[in-house]
Enzyme design. Structure first.
Site, PDB file in Angstrom:
ATOM      1  N   ASN A 226       1.018  -1.187  -0.358  1.00  0.00           N
ATOM      2  CA  ASN A 226       0.120   0.217   0.212  1.00  0.00           C
ATOM      3  C   ASN A 226       1.151   1.416  -0.083  1.00  0.00           C
ATOM      4  O   ASN A 226       2.066   1.388   0.552  1.00  0.00           O
ATOM      5  CB  ASN A 226      -0.504   0.153   1.253  1.00  0.00           C
ATOM      6  CG  ASN A 226      -1.828   1.425   1.037  1.00  0.00           C
ATOM      7  OD1 ASN A 226      -2.427   1.777   0.256  1.00  0.00           O
ATOM      8  ND2 ASN A 226      -1.876   1.800   2.853  1.00  0.00           N
ATOM      9  N   HIS A 228       0.819   5.284   0.941  1.00  0.00           N
ATOM     10  CA  HIS A 228      -0.101   6.078   2.707  1.00  0.00           C
ATOM     11  C   HIS A 228       0.516   7.830   2.514  1.00  0.00           C
ATOM     12  O   HIS A 228       1.518   7.638   2.155  1.00  0.00           O
ATOM     13  CB  HIS A 228       0.315   5.916   3.569  1.00  0.00           C
ATOM     14  CG  HIS A 228      -0.934   6.014   4.843  1.00  0.00           C
ATOM     15  ND1 HIS A 228      -1.637   6.285   4.859  1.00  0.00           N
ATOM     16  CD2 HIS A 228       0.118   7.264   5.847  1.00  0.00           C
ATOM     17  CE1 HIS A 228      -2.980   6.951   5.570  1.00  0.00           C
ATOM     18  NE2 HIS A 228      -1.029   7.644   6.244  1.00  0.00           N
ATOM     19  N   GLU A 298       4.410  10.380  -4.694  1.00  0.00           N
ATOM     20  CA  GLU A 298       3.787   8.913  -4.903  1.00  0.00           C
ATOM     21  C   GLU A 298       4.157   8.818  -6.099  1.00  0.00           C
ATOM     22  O   GLU A 298       4.737   7.586  -6.128  1.00  0.00           O
ATOM     23  CB  GLU A 298       2.715   9.044  -4.805  1.00  0.00           C
ATOM     24  CG  GLU A 298       2.341   9.721  -2.957  1.00  0.00           C
ATOM     25  CD  GLU A 298       0.284   9.165  -2.873  1.00  0.00           C
ATOM     26  OE1 GLU A 298       0.168   9.277  -1.978  1.00  0.00           O
ATOM     27  OE2 GLU A 298      -0.382   9.978  -4.275  1.00  0.00           O
TER      28      GLU A 298
END
Ligand code: GRF
Length: 313
Positions: A226, A228, A298
């Site tokens: 994942n 975050h 990201e």
């Protein structure tokens, strides 16, 4: 004509040119190789010669275009294209491990290019599912990053929100997508059967807002990651998603925020961290301006880190 081909094949103008070049060179290569092969065959009857020649070039042509497509970066298009032809001819099920699919069914299971190589040198194909709930800007970057990869294929998009941007991305990119149902995800099979049916090896969460159920973690141990939008363990957990995270960071007057890429376990934002990097938080930042800065981080790092994990380096 160009535009019609662009629409038909759902590709860019440049790709149309590259695809046409592949067809042209692949066709010439087939003719050339076919004639060379016929030199080794001594057949007196003209009509038998023609039939054998047609048979040979029919078999050679897909191999030749697939080979040439690699050099033009169009391998993925051609594997789909040939698959569709094969399917129309009723060959799909007879093609061994190579199953080609339309937009809502599975695609190939191993890298077909390597199936001619000795077992030890074959390149395994890792089939990846992206789970997302929102706009899907990370999903798009990951798809772009692996578009030409022969080893990593974004094979499935899993989404829990009808109308989410990521579903449009899936359809634009011709990637099969599943819109999942809460009851089945949390109390049913957690879609493990569908993931296995699609031969998914690895799961990437990219803005997926539901907690991952234990059954799915058990089915994919150490194979779910994942991202975050903060520096975990701070600003993680239930309710910490989207702008809530950035608002909390700004309210706490943090000087730094960043991103965390981590393995997924049964708790929100909790598994082992894989990668973190930081950015400044300025006094006049709003949740939106900070979110923008975080998104850039990201996009820059997630695809690269995924590649590193999947290539085991
Ligand atoms: C990202 O900020 C990610 O860190 C978080 O959700 C957001 C998804 O954004 N988990 P997008 O849908 O990829 O644009």
């Amino acid at each position: 004509m160009f535009q019609r081909l662009q629409q038909k094949w759902k590709v860019s103008g440049l790709q149309v040119v590259l695809i046409l070049c592949t067809f042209a060179i692949g066709g010439s290569l087939t003719g050339f190789a076919g004639r060379r092969m016929m030199n080794f065959v001594s057949i007196d009857q003209d009509w038998i010669w023609i039939i054998v020649y047609i048979l040979i070039i029919t078999l050679l042509w897909p191999v030749a275009v697939l080979f040439v497509s690699v050099f033009f970066g169009q391998y993925r298009f051609f594997i789909g294209y040939l698959g569709k032809i094969g399917k129309r001819m009723g060959l799909a099920k007879k093609m061994g491990k190579v199953q080609i699919a339309t937009s809502n069914t599975p695609v190939e299971l191993t890298n077909p290019l390597s199936s001619h190589l000795p077992a030890a040198t074959r390149t395994p194909l890792t089939r990846v599912a992206i789970f997302a709930s929102g706009a899907g800007s990370n999903a798009q970057k990951i798809i772009d990053h692996f578009r030409q990869s022969l080893h990593i294929k974004i094979s499935l998009i899993v989404c829990n929100k009808a109308g989410a941007g990521v579903l449009s991305i899936a359809s634009k990119e011709n990637i099969p997508a599943i819109l999942i149902d809460k009851e089945k995800f949390f109390r049913g099979n957690s879609y493990t059967d569908e993931l296995k049916e699609n031969s998914i090896d690895f799961i990437i969460l990219a803005g997926f807002l539901w907690k991952i159920p234990a059954a799915l973690i058990k089915a994919y141990p150490g194979k779910i990651i994942n991202i975050h939008p903060a520096l975990l363990p701070k600003y993680g957990g239930k309710g910490m998603f989207g702008n809530h995270v950035h608002e909390a960071v700004i309210t706490a007057k943090e000087k730094e925020s960043g991103i965390t890429i981590h393995y997924v376990d049964e708790h929100y934002d909790h598994g082992d961290a894989i990668f973190q990097t930081t950015c400044n938080v300025f006094e006049n930042d709003t949740a939106e301006s900070l979110a923008q800065r975080i998104h850039l981080l990201e996009h820059e790092h997630y695809p690269r880190v995924i590649e590193k994990i999947l290539s085991g380096s």
